[in-house]
Write a protein that holds these residues in place. Structure first.
Motif, mmCIF file in Angstrom:
data_model
loop_
_atom_site.group_PDB
_atom_site.id
_atom_site.type_symbol
_atom_site.label_atom_id
_atom_site.label_comp_id
_atom_site.label_asym_id
_atom_site.label_seq_id
_atom_site.Cartn_x
_atom_site.Cartn_y
_atom_site.Cartn_z
ATOM 1 N N LYS A 101 0.829 -1.207 0.000
ATOM 2 C CA LYS A 101 0.000 0.000 0.000
ATOM 3 C C LYS A 101 0.862 1.255 0.000
ATOM 4 N N LEU A 102 1.930 1.244 0.777
ATOM 5 C CA LEU A 102 2.821 2.399 0.813
ATOM 6 C C LEU A 102 3.498 2.617 -0.532
ATOM 7 N N GLY A 103 3.771 1.531 -1.234
ATOM 8 C CA GLY A 103 4.386 1.650 -2.557
ATOM 9 C C GLY A 103 3.463 2.293 -3.572
ATOM 10 N N ARG A 104 2.156 2.067 -3.445
ATOM 11 C CA ARG A 104 1.166 2.635 -4.363
ATOM 12 C C ARG A 104 0.659 3.995 -3.898
ATOM 13 N N TYR A 105 1.103 4.473 -2.758
ATOM 14 C CA TYR A 105 0.585 5.693 -2.153
ATOM 15 C C TYR A 105 0.889 6.920 -3.005
ATOM 16 N N LYS A 106 -0.131 7.703 -3.288
ATOM 17 C CA LYS A 106 0.041 8.955 -4.012
ATOM 18 C C LYS A 106 -0.334 10.135 -3.123
ATOM 19 N N THR A 107 -1.535 10.127 -2.579
ATOM 20 C CA THR A 107 -2.010 11.165 -1.680
ATOM 21 C C THR A 107 -3.041 10.539 -0.744
ATOM 22 N N ALA A 108 -3.500 11.297 0.208
ATOM 23 C CA ALA A 108 -4.422 10.767 1.203
ATOM 24 C C ALA A 108 -5.709 10.265 0.542
ATOM 25 N N PRO A 109 -6.119 9.036 0.840
ATOM 26 C CA PRO A 109 -7.355 8.512 0.261
ATOM 27 C C PRO A 109 -8.575 9.109 0.953
ATOM 28 N N PHE A 110 -9.739 8.899 0.362
ATOM 29 C CA PHE A 110 -10.974 9.380 0.964
ATOM 30 C C PHE A 110 -11.201 8.659 2.285
ATOM 31 N N ASP A 111 -11.573 9.406 3.304
ATOM 32 C CA ASP A 111 -11.893 8.854 4.613
ATOM 33 C C ASP A 111 -13.324 9.259 4.937
ATOM 34 N N SER A 112 -14.214 8.303 5.057
ATOM 35 C CA SER A 112 -15.640 8.599 5.239
ATOM 36 C C SER A 112 -15.936 9.286 6.567
ATOM 37 N N ARG A 113 -14.988 9.266 7.504
ATOM 38 C CA ARG A 113 -15.193 9.989 8.760
ATOM 39 C C ARG A 113 -15.119 11.498 8.547
ATOM 40 N N PHE A 114 -14.489 11.919 7.448
ATOM 41 C CA PHE A 114 -14.281 13.332 7.161
ATOM 42 C C PHE A 114 -14.744 13.628 5.731
ATOM 43 N N PRO A 115 -16.073 13.674 5.503
ATOM 44 C CA PRO A 115 -16.576 13.801 4.129
ATOM 45 C C PRO A 115 -16.528 15.209 3.554
ATOM 46 N N ASN A 116 -16.274 16.211 4.357
ATOM 47 C CA ASN A 116 -16.317 17.592 3.891
ATOM 48 C C ASN A 116 -15.019 18.012 3.229
ATOM 49 N N GLN A 117 -15.063 19.183 2.595
ATOM 50 C CA GLN A 117 -13.861 19.704 1.952
ATOM 51 C C GLN A 117 -12.780 20.051 2.963
ATOM 52 N N ASN A 118 -13.171 20.587 4.105
ATOM 53 C CA ASN A 118 -12.206 20.986 5.118
ATOM 54 C C ASN A 118 -11.596 19.720 5.744
ATOM 55 N N GLN A 119 -10.320 19.526 5.543
ATOM 56 C CA GLN A 119 -9.639 18.309 5.996
ATOM 57 C C GLN A 119 -8.791 18.532 7.246
ATOM 58 N N THR A 120 -9.069 19.615 7.983
ATOM 59 C CA THR A 120 -8.303 19.922 9.184
ATOM 60 C C THR A 120 -8.418 18.815 10.216
ATOM 61 N N ARG A 121 -9.619 18.317 10.465
ATOM 62 C CA ARG A 121 -9.803 17.259 11.455
ATOM 63 C C ARG A 121 -9.135 15.963 11.001
ATOM 64 N N ASN A 122 -9.159 15.696 9.715
ATOM 65 C CA ASN A 122 -8.498 14.513 9.169
ATOM 66 C C ASN A 122 -6.994 14.612 9.411
ATOM 67 N N CYS A 123 -6.429 15.770 9.167
ATOM 68 C CA CYS A 123 -5.012 16.015 9.418
ATOM 69 C C CYS A 123 -4.683 15.758 10.885
ATOM 70 N N TRP A 124 -5.441 16.376 11.777
ATOM 71 C CA TRP A 124 -5.229 16.256 13.221
ATOM 72 C C TRP A 124 -5.329 14.803 13.673
ATOM 73 N N GLN A 125 -6.358 14.095 13.218
ATOM 74 C CA GLN A 125 -6.576 12.715 13.650
ATOM 75 C C GLN A 125 -5.452 11.801 13.187
ATOM 76 N N ASN A 126 -4.976 11.983 11.962
ATOM 77 C CA ASN A 126 -3.895 11.138 11.475
ATOM 78 C C ASN A 126 -2.582 11.449 12.178
ATOM 79 N N TYR A 127 -2.373 12.707 12.563
ATOM 80 C CA TYR A 127 -1.189 13.046 13.353
ATOM 81 C C TYR A 127 -1.244 12.330 14.704
ATOM 82 N N LEU A 128 -2.394 12.398 15.365
ATOM 83 C CA LEU A 128 -2.549 11.709 16.655
ATOM 84 C C LEU A 128 -2.395 10.198 16.495
#
Length: 86
Positions: free
Chosen positions: A8-35
């Protein structure tokens, strides 16, 4: 499992869609993945296991988060003033 993650890491291009964060604003997605990355690192270090599975979270948050946020969060963790629960 490690081979699957490495594939999966070899095929990685950018962050995939995460249904927990469906909106355009990805701030919470960023924060959650950092944690999640920090928690994963801590758990793997406690077990003495390989931290390769944690690289998924690392790649997601580095592609979503501005580097200034990450550096300020790292500084806050070093100072002991980080607001998140790791």
């Amino acid at each position: 499992m490690a081979e699957d993650i490495r594939a999966k890491l070899g095929r990685y291009k950018t962050a995939p869609f995460d249904s927990r964060f469906p909106n355009q604003n990805q701030t919470r997605n960023c924060w959650q993945n950092y944690l999640d990355f920090q928690r994963c690192q801590r758990a793997m270090d406690a077990r003495g296991a390989d931290a390769a599975p944690c690289q998924w979270y690392f790649r997601v948050y580095t592609s979503l988060c501005p580097s200034s946020w990450v550096s300020s969060w790292d500084d806050a963790r070093d100072e002991g003033t980080f607001p998140g629960k790791i």
